[in-house]
Design a protein around this motif. Structure first.
Motif, PDB file in Angstrom:
ATOM      1  N   GLU A   1       0.838  -1.201   0.000  1.00 41.48           N
ATOM      2  CA  GLU A   1       0.000   0.000   0.000  1.00 41.48           C
ATOM      3  C   GLU A   1       0.872   1.249   0.000  1.00 41.48           C
ATOM      4  OE1 GLU A   1      -3.737   1.940   2.485  1.00 41.48           O
ATOM      5  OE2 GLU A   1      -2.503   0.413   3.462  1.00 41.48           O
ATOM      6  N   TRP A   2       0.458   2.219  -0.801  1.00 36.65           N
ATOM      7  CA  TRP A   2       1.040   3.555  -0.770  1.00 36.65           C
ATOM      8  C   TRP A   2      -0.100   4.504  -0.388  1.00 36.65           C
ATOM      9  CZ3 TRP A   2       2.277  -0.316  -3.987  1.00 36.65           C
ATOM     10  CH2 TRP A   2       3.623  -0.603  -4.189  1.00 36.65           C
ATOM     11  N   LEU A   3      -0.066   4.976   0.832  1.00 38.64           N
ATOM     12  CA  LEU A   3      -1.158   5.791   1.371  1.00 38.64           C
ATOM     13  C   LEU A   3      -0.709   7.248   1.462  1.00 38.64           C
ATOM     14  CD1 LEU A   3      -4.023   5.774   2.546  1.00 38.64           C
ATOM     15  CD2 LEU A   3      -3.012   5.444   4.805  1.00 38.64           C
ATOM     16  N   THR A   4      -1.375   8.102   0.704  1.00 40.57           N
ATOM     17  CA  THR A   4      -1.068   9.532   0.722  1.00 40.57           C
ATOM     18  C   THR A   4      -2.084  10.240   1.611  1.00 40.57           C
ATOM     19  OG1 THR A   4      -0.175   9.409  -1.512  1.00 40.57           O
ATOM     20  CG2 THR A   4      -0.739  11.590  -0.688  1.00 40.57           C
ATOM     21  N   ALA A   5      -1.572  11.061   2.537  1.00 41.72           N
ATOM     22  CA  ALA A   5      -2.438  11.721   3.514  1.00 41.72           C
ATOM     23  C   ALA A   5      -1.831  13.052   3.917  1.00 41.72           C
ATOM     24  CB  ALA A   5      -2.627  10.825   4.743  1.00 41.72           C
ATOM     25  N   ALA A   6      -2.549  13.775   4.761  1.00 40.42           N
ATOM     26  CA  ALA A   6      -2.078  15.057   5.296  1.00 40.42           C
ATOM     27  C   ALA A   6      -2.826  15.333   6.583  1.00 40.42           C
ATOM     28  CB  ALA A   6      -2.314  16.183   4.287  1.00 40.42           C
ATOM     29  N   PRO A   7      -2.240  16.136   7.497  1.00 41.87           N
ATOM     30  CA  PRO A   7      -2.992  16.540   8.683  1.00 41.87           C
ATOM     31  C   PRO A   7      -4.276  17.259   8.258  1.00 41.87           C
ATOM     32  CG  PRO A   7      -0.685  17.087   8.957  1.00 41.87           C
ATOM     33  CD  PRO A   7      -0.862  16.673   7.522  1.00 41.87           C
ATOM     34  N   PHE A   8      -5.365  16.999   8.954  1.00 46.73           N
ATOM     35  CA  PHE A   8      -6.630  17.638   8.589  1.00 46.73           C
ATOM     36  C   PHE A   8      -6.628  19.123   8.947  1.00 46.73           C
ATOM     37  CE2 PHE A   8     -11.044  18.884   9.512  1.00 46.73           C
ATOM     38  CZ  PHE A   8     -11.594  18.661   8.260  1.00 46.73           C
ATOM     39  N   PHE A   9      -6.217  19.449  10.156  1.00 46.14           N
ATOM     40  CA  PHE A   9      -6.130  20.862  10.557  1.00 46.14           C
ATOM     41  C   PHE A   9      -4.904  21.115  11.424  1.00 46.14           C
ATOM     42  CE2 PHE A   9      -6.960  24.608  13.126  1.00 46.14           C
ATOM     43  CZ  PHE A   9      -7.413  25.509  12.177  1.00 46.14           C
ATOM     44  N   TYR A  10      -4.785  20.372  12.518  1.00 45.95           N
ATOM     45  CA  TYR A  10      -3.691  20.605  13.448  1.00 45.95           C
ATOM     46  C   TYR A  10      -2.430  19.881  12.979  1.00 45.95           C
ATOM     47  CZ  TYR A  10      -7.496  22.187  16.448  1.00 45.95           C
ATOM     48  OH  TYR A  10      -8.579  22.849  16.947  1.00 45.95           O
ATOM     49  N   PRO A  11      -1.251  20.458  13.220  1.00 44.01           N
ATOM     50  CA  PRO A  11       0.005  19.786  12.855  1.00 44.01           C
ATOM     51  C   PRO A  11       0.124  18.429  13.542  1.00 44.01           C
ATOM     52  CG  PRO A  11       0.404  22.084  13.401  1.00 44.01           C
ATOM     53  CD  PRO A  11      -1.021  21.803  13.792  1.00 44.01           C
ATOM     54  N   SER A  12       0.777  17.491  12.866  1.00 39.84           N
ATOM     55  CA  SER A  12       0.854  16.128  13.392  1.00 39.84           C
ATOM     56  C   SER A  12       2.136  15.458  12.931  1.00 39.84           C
ATOM     57  CB  SER A  12      -0.356  15.308  12.925  1.00 39.84           C
ATOM     58  OG  SER A  12      -0.247  13.979  13.349  1.00 39.84           O
ATOM     59  N   ASP A  13       2.677  14.596  13.796  1.00 34.52           N
ATOM     60  CA  ASP A  13       3.858  13.804  13.426  1.00 34.52           C
ATOM     61  C   ASP A  13       3.556  12.308  13.489  1.00 34.52           C
ATOM     62  OD1 ASP A  13       3.630  13.353  16.114  1.00 34.52           O
ATOM     63  OD2 ASP A  13       5.715  13.823  16.609  1.00 34.52           O
ATOM     64  N   SER A  14       2.276  11.948  13.384  1.00 31.30           N
ATOM     65  CA  SER A  14       1.910  10.532  13.455  1.00 31.30           C
ATOM     66  C   SER A  14       0.735  10.234  12.533  1.00 31.30           C
ATOM     67  CB  SER A  14       1.570  10.128  14.893  1.00 31.30           C
ATOM     68  OG  SER A  14       0.434  10.840  15.354  1.00 31.30           O
ATOM     69  N   LEU A  15       0.634   8.980  12.176  1.00 24.71           N
ATOM     70  CA  LEU A  15      -0.469   8.480  11.363  1.00 24.71           C
ATOM     71  C   LEU A  15      -1.005   7.232  12.048  1.00 24.71           C
ATOM     72  CD1 LEU A  15      -2.198   8.346   8.751  1.00 24.71           C
ATOM     73  CD2 LEU A  15      -0.310   7.067   7.702  1.00 24.71           C
ATOM     74  N   ILE A  16      -2.299   7.225  12.361  1.00 24.02           N
ATOM     75  CA  ILE A  16      -2.924   6.108  13.065  1.00 24.02           C
ATOM     76  C   ILE A  16      -3.942   5.457  12.132  1.00 24.02           C
ATOM     77  CG2 ILE A  16      -4.268   5.399  15.076  1.00 24.02           C
ATOM     78  CD1 ILE A  16      -3.178   7.882  16.521  1.00 24.02           C
ATOM     79  N   LEU A  17      -3.742   4.166  11.878  1.00 22.43           N
ATOM     80  CA  LEU A  17      -4.563   3.455  10.913  1.00 22.43           C
ATOM     81  C   LEU A  17      -5.245   2.246  11.550  1.00 22.43           C
ATOM     82  CD1 LEU A  17      -2.059   3.386   7.906  1.00 22.43           C
ATOM     83  CD2 LEU A  17      -3.926   5.003   8.272  1.00 22.43           C
ATOM     84  N   ASP A  18      -6.421   1.926  11.036  1.00 18.64           N
ATOM     85  CA  ASP A  18      -7.102   0.681  11.383  1.00 18.64           C
ATOM     86  C   ASP A  18      -6.543  -0.428  10.501  1.00 18.64           C
ATOM     87  OD1 ASP A  18      -9.150   1.865  13.214  1.00 18.64           O
ATOM     88  OD2 ASP A  18      -9.749   2.896  11.371  1.00 18.64           O
ATOM     89  N   ALA A  19      -6.166  -1.543  11.113  1.00 19.38           N
ATOM     90  CA  ALA A  19      -5.616  -2.676  10.359  1.00 19.38           C
ATOM     91  C   ALA A  19      -5.905  -3.943  11.162  1.00 19.38           C
ATOM     92  CB  ALA A  19      -4.121  -2.498  10.144  1.00 19.38           C
ATOM     93  N   LYS A  20      -6.968  -4.648  10.788  1.00 16.42           N
ATOM     94  CA  LYS A  20      -7.458  -5.753  11.612  1.00 16.42           C
ATOM     95  C   LYS A  20      -6.799  -7.076  11.226  1.00 16.42           C
ATOM     96  CE  LYS A  20     -12.010  -3.634  12.402  1.00 16.42           C
ATOM     97  NZ  LYS A  20     -12.000  -2.514  11.445  1.00 16.42           N
TER      98      LYS A  20
END
Length: 824
Positions: A59-78
Motif C-alpha cells: 500500500e502507498w497511502l497519501t495523507a495530510a494533517p486535517f487541521f492541526y500539525p501532526s507527526d503521526s499516522l494512526i490506521l485501522d488494520a485488523k
C-alpha cells in the motif's frame, strides 16, 4: 446496503421481541469521528492465497494533517501481519518507526507535518481475514472484510471466487486505512489473479498484464469516496455488457455463466434507472461506470460499493420466476440511489446512517412509481412501513441515533423503512417542487463530502422558506410514531360530523402533523386536511347534510401511524369499491375480522391492482365458497393477467372441497412458464394425486426446482424417501416451529421431512442445519424462539441415537450438541 428479511420461512417470521438497550442518546453519545488526518489517495497492489485464505498486499497511502500539525499516522488494520512501513518519496523509502497492537497501526512520521502538507507512507502487509475477531450482527452477518468462496475449488461447491465487503468498518480487514465514513480518498488497485478470472473494482480498468498463468488488472478510481465503499471481486464470471448510459458510462453485469442469458432480465432496467434518478435528483450520475456483481455466500442483501455493486445470490432468479415479477428490482434501485446518497454524499457518522439509507429506501418507491405506477409504489412503501410498525421495540429508537450500542445495529428497519416513510411525509408537506429542489441542493452543497440530518434540514429550509425544526426534532431526533384511536359521530339535528383523533402512545409523546380525512357523501368524496396538534385529543367538525357513507382517515397512508378505527363490514365494502387509494383498498380487506366479510373479499377480486386481488384470494381460502364463487375463482386461475394472482386462485381451488374437479386445470398449469403457477399446481396435485406428484419429482432435476415449488411437495418427498431433494429443503425444514401457527399443514410436512432427514447417516445435512442456525441470537429473537430451536435439535439428536453407534453418528450427535450450546 440492503438487508433482506426472509419473512416467510426464516426466524424473523416469529414475531418474538426482546428488551432493547436505551438508544435515545441520553446515556451514551457516539460522536462523529475526529479527523486528525485527511486521506488523499490509496494505492494498493494485492494478490490472493486461496489455500490459506490470505491476501498479500502493498500500500502507498497519501495523507495530510486535517487541521492541526501532526507527526503521526494512526490506521485501522485488523488481524494483519505488518512486514514493512516506510516513508515513500518518489520511490525512495525511509523506514519508519511503528507499533501494531489491538488492530491499530501507529506510525511515527519523520517530522511534524502541517495542514495541507502531504506525505506518502508505504506498507507491506498480509491480510488474514479468517483471524478477524469482530463478530457480525443481524444486518451484516459477518465482518471479515475479505471472503474466499470455495477456495479449494471443490467441483461440488459454488464457483471459486473472492470478494470484499466494507460496510461498516471492515475494509480495514484487507488494507490499512482510517476506516471511518467521514474519510474520502481516491484509489487505485492492482489485483493479481488466475488468468481465467475476471476482476471488478471501483472506477475503470486502466490496464491488464498477463504473466504466465496469472494476470494483473489495474483499476483506478479518480474521484474520492469513503473507505467502506472500496471493493474487489474476482472469479470466472461472465461479463454481460449493456448499452452504455448516455453513450459514455459503461453498464455491466457480472454473473455466473449459467445465468448469463438471464442477466439482462434481472438487471436490464439499470440504464433507465440511471436516467430517471439523474433527472429526479437534479444531479447527473457522477461516476465513471456502473457495474453489478452477484456473489455467493454474501453477508447481507446487497452493497453499494461505488461503481461496483455487489448482490447476494438471492438476486439470481429463474426464467419462470422472472415471468412472474423481478422481486430484486427494488434492491437494484436501492443500491443505485446510494451512488448519490451514501457514495457522493456520505453519512458523516454511523449515527446519521439514515441520510444514506432512508433515501435509498425511498428511491425504491420513486422508481416503482415511475416504472409501474402508484399502486405498486404505495404497496411497497406500505409494506416497508408495516415491517417497522410490527417490531414494537423499534418504537424506542430515534431515527438519528447517537446512543447505539453496536454500530452495525443502526442498519435496521428504523434507519431504512421508517426513514423512507418519513421522507414521503416530508415530500407531501413541502410539495414535490420544493422537496426535489431541496434534494438537489443537499447533493450539490455536500458533493464528494459528508452529510448529516441537520444539513438535510437546512437544504429543505433554504429552498422552501419553512422552519422544519419541529419536523426534524419530532421524526429525526425523536422516536416512535402516533398511535391513534378514531371516533366519529354524526349529529342529524346539527347536520354536523364530529371526528375525534386521540393519541394513545405511551409516555404522552404526542405528535403534530397534517392529516387527510376523506368524507364520502352521496358517492362523492371530499378531502379535508386538518392539523393534529401535539396533545392527547383533537376534535374536528365538518358540515354534512346526512350521515356519510364513509369517513376515511389517512387515506393514502402518508402519515406513519397506527390506526385503531373500527368500521363495519358495510363500510369496508364501500371502501374497497370506492376509495381510489391503494392504502384504503388494502385496509378494507386486511382489517376484516376472522370469518367475516367474504363479500368484501369477493369485491376485491375485481380490483385493478394484482396484489389486492392476490391478498383477497389468500384470505378467501379460509371460507367455504359456493359453486358460483368457485367459478369466479376458476376464471381468475385461467385468465388473470398476473401469474401471481393465477397462482393464488389455484391455491384457493386446491383447498376447497371441490379440489379434485380441477385436476385438468392443475395439469395445464404445470405447463405455464411461471414459477408461482407451477408452485400452486404442484401443491394442488400433491393433495389430489400424490402418485402424480411423485412421478413428477422422480423425473425433475432437483437443481431446477426452487424452494417455493418444493415446499408444497415436502410431504410427498418425505413419504417416498426422495433424498435428492433434502439438500435444498434442509435449511427450511429446521424452522418448522415458526410456521405452525400460520401454516400448520406445511409445518407438519416440514417436521416429518426433518425427522426423516435426521434418521439418515448424513453429516452434510447436519452441517446445513448448523448454517441455518448460525446467525440466531436470543437477544434478537427471544427466549421462546431459542427454546423452540433447542427442541428441534433435541428431536434430531433423538433420531440419531436410534441409528447404529458408529463413529460418524457420534460425530453428528456431537455437532448437534455443540450447535445447541451455541444458540444463545
Amino acid at each position: 446496503m440492503k438487508k433482506i428479511l426472509l419473512l416467510a420461512l426464516g426466524l424473523m417470521a416469529t414475531g418474538y421481541t426482546h428488551a432493547q438497550t436505551d438508544t435515545s442518546g441520553r446515556t451514551l453519545y457516539r460522536a462523529t469521528p475526529e479527523k486528525k488526518t485527511a486521506l488523499k489517495h490509496t494505492k494498493l497492489k494485492v494478490d490472493f492465497n486461496f489455500s490459506n485464505q490470505t491476501l498479500g498486499g502493498e500500500e502507498w497511502l497519501t495523507a495530510a494533517p486535517f487541521f492541526y500539525p501532526s507527526d503521526s499516522l494512526i490506521l485501522d488494520a485488523k488481524a494483519m501481519l505488518i512486514h514493512k512501513v516506510a516513508l515513500d518519496d518518489q520511490g525512495k523509502q525511509q523506514p519508519l518507526t511503528y507499533s501494531y497492537k489491538n488492530d491499530v497501526l501507529r506510525i511515527k512520521l519523520p517530522k511534524i507535518y502541517k495542514k495541507g502538507e502531504t506525505y506518502t507512507v508505504y506498507i507491506k502487509y498480509t491480510a488474514q481475514p479468517e483471524k478477524v475477531t469482530d463478530k457480525g450482527s443481524l444486518a451484516i452477518t459477518d465482518t471479515k472484510g475479505l471472503y474466499f468462496v470455495n477456495p479449494e475449488n471443490d467441483p461440488q461447491g459454488p464457483m471459486r471466487q473472492v470478494w470484499t465487503q466494507g460496510e461498516s468498518e471492515s475494509s480495514s480487514c484487507w488494507f490499512p486505512t482510517i476506516d471511518k465514513p467521514n474519510q474520502k480518498t481516491t484509489q487505485e488497485i492492482e489485483m493479481t489473479v488466475p488468468d481465467s478470472f475476471v476482476t471488478l473494482s471501483n472506477g475503470l480498468l486502466k490496464s491488464s498484464q498477463k504473466k504466465g498463468d496469472l494476470r494483473t488488472d489495474h483499476w483506478v478510481m479518480d474521484k474520492p469516496h469513503a473507505p467502506y465503499l472500496f471493493f474487489m471481486g474476482a472469479g470466472e464470471f461472465a461479463v454481460v455488457k449493456d448499452t452504455p448510459w448516455r453513450g459514455r458510462v459503461p453498464v455491466e453485469y457480472y454473473v455466473e455463466k449459467k445465468y448469463e442469458p438471464l442477466a439482462k432480465r434481472i438487471f436490464g432496467n439499470t440504464s433507465q434507472m440511471l436516467t430517471f434518478f439523474s433527472e429526479r435528483f437534479g444531479y447527473d450520475y457522477p461516476w465513471a461506470k456502473y457495474a453489478q456483481m452477484i456473489v455467493r455466500d454474501f453477508v447481507t442483501g446487497a452493497m453499494e460499493n461505488t461503481t461496483a455493486v455487489s448482490h447476494a445470490e438471492s438476486a439470481y432468479q429463474s426464467a419462470d420466476a422472472l415471468n412472474d415479477q423481478n422481486y430484486w428490482e427494488p434492491i437494484i434501485a436501492h443500491e443505485l440511489a446510494h451512488h448519490w446518497f451514501g457514495d457522493l454524499v456520505t453519512t458523516e457518522s454511523w449515527a446519521n446512517i439514515t441520510v444514506n439509507e432512508s433515501f435509498a429506501n425511498y428511491s425504491e418507491y420513486l422508481w416503482l412509481d415511475h416504472k409501474y405506477g402508484r399502486d405498486e409504489a404505495d404497496y411497497h412503501l406500505s409494506n416497508n412501513t408495516l415491517q417497522y410498525l410490527h417490531r414494537e421495540d423499534d418504537f424506542l429508537k430515534n431515527l438519528v441515533r447517537f446512543g447505539y450500542d453496536v454500530r452495525d445495529d443502526v442498519f435496521d428497519l428504523v434507519s431504512y423503512n421508517k426513514g423512507g416513510a418519513i421522507l414521503h411525509m416530508l415530500r407531501r408537506y413541502l410539495g414535490d417542487e420544493a422537496f426535489f429542489q431541496g434534494i438537489t441542493d443537499y447533493l450539490k452543497s455536500n458533493e464528494y463530502g459528508t452529510g448529516e440530518a441537520h444539513q438535510l434540514r437546512l437544504s429543505f429550509e433554504k429552498i422552501s422558506g419553512k422552519d422544519l425544526s419541529w419536523f426534524f426534532n419530532q421524526w429525526y431526533f425523536g422516536n416512535g410514531n402516533p398511535k391513534v384511536e378514531v371516533e366519529k359521530q354524526y349529529d342529524a339535528s346539527q347536520k354536523q360530523l364530529t371526528v375525534k383523533i386521540r393519541q394513545t402512545q405511551e409516555e404522552k409523546l404526542y405528535f403534530q402533523f397534517p392529516l387527510d380525512i376523506d368524507i364520502y357523501l352521496s358517492g362523492k368524496a371530499t378531502r379535508h386536511t386538518v392539523w393534529v396538534s401535539a396533545r392527547g385529543e383533537n376534535t374536528f367538525t365538518f358540515p354534512a347534510n346526512k350521515d356519510p357513507e364513509l369517513v376515511n382517515i389517512n387515506p393514502e397512508g402518508v402519515i406513519v401511524m397506527e390506526e385503531e378505527y373500527l368500521k363495519s363490514v358495510k363500510e369496508l365494502l364501500y371502501q374497497v369499491q370506492h376509495a381510489p387509494e391503494l392504502k384504503s383498498r388494502m385496509q378494507a380487506i386486511t382489517s376484516l375480522g376472522e370469518n367475516e366479510g367474504k363479500e368484501v373479499l369477493l369485491a376485491a377480486l375485481r380490483d385493478p391492482y394484482f396484489k389486492v386481488r392476490n391478498i383477497a384470494l389468500e384470505r378467501l381460502s379460509d371460507f367455504s365458497l359456493n359453486k358460483k364463487e368457485l367459478a369466479q375463482v376458476e376464471k381468475i386461475a385461467t385468465s388473470d393477467p398476473s401469474n401471481i394472482v393465477k397462482s393464488a386462485a389455484i391455491w384457493v381451488l386446491s383447498s376447497s372441497k371441490e379440489n379434485k374437479r380441477y385436476t385438468a386445470l392443475y395439469e395445464k398449469a404445470l405447463t405455464t412458464p411461471s414459477g408461482a403457477v407451477k408452485n400452486a399446481a404442484l401443491n394442488a396435485i400433491a393433495h389430489t394425486n400424490p402418485k402424480r406428484a411423485k412421478d413428477f419429482l422422480e423425473k425433475a432435476d432437483p437443481k431446477e426446482l426452487e424452494i417455493d415449488q418444493l415446499a408444497g411437495l415436502t410431504g410427498v418427498i418425505a413419504d417416498n424417501k426422495m433424498t435428492q431433494y433434502l439438500p435444498t429443503l434442509m435449511p427450511y425444514l429446521v424452522n418448522y416451529p415458526f410456521l405452525e401457527e400460520d401454516n400448520p399443514e406445511i409445518a407438519a410436512d416440514f417436521k416429518k421431512a426433518y425427522l426423516w432427514a435426521m434418521s439418515l447417516d448424513n453429516k452434510n445435512l447436519v452441517e446445513q442445519m448448523q448454517k441455518a442456525y448460525k446467525d440466531f441470537t436470543q437477544e434478537e429473537n427471544g427466549d421462546k424462539a431459542k427454546q423452540a430451536l433447542w427442541k428441534v435439535i433435541d428431536e434430531g439428536i433423538a433420531q440419531k441415537k436410534k441409528l447404529p453407534d458408529t463413529a460418524t453418528i457420534k460425530e453428528q450427535i456431537k455437532m448437534l450438541e455443540e450447535l445447541k450450546s451455541k444458540i444463545k
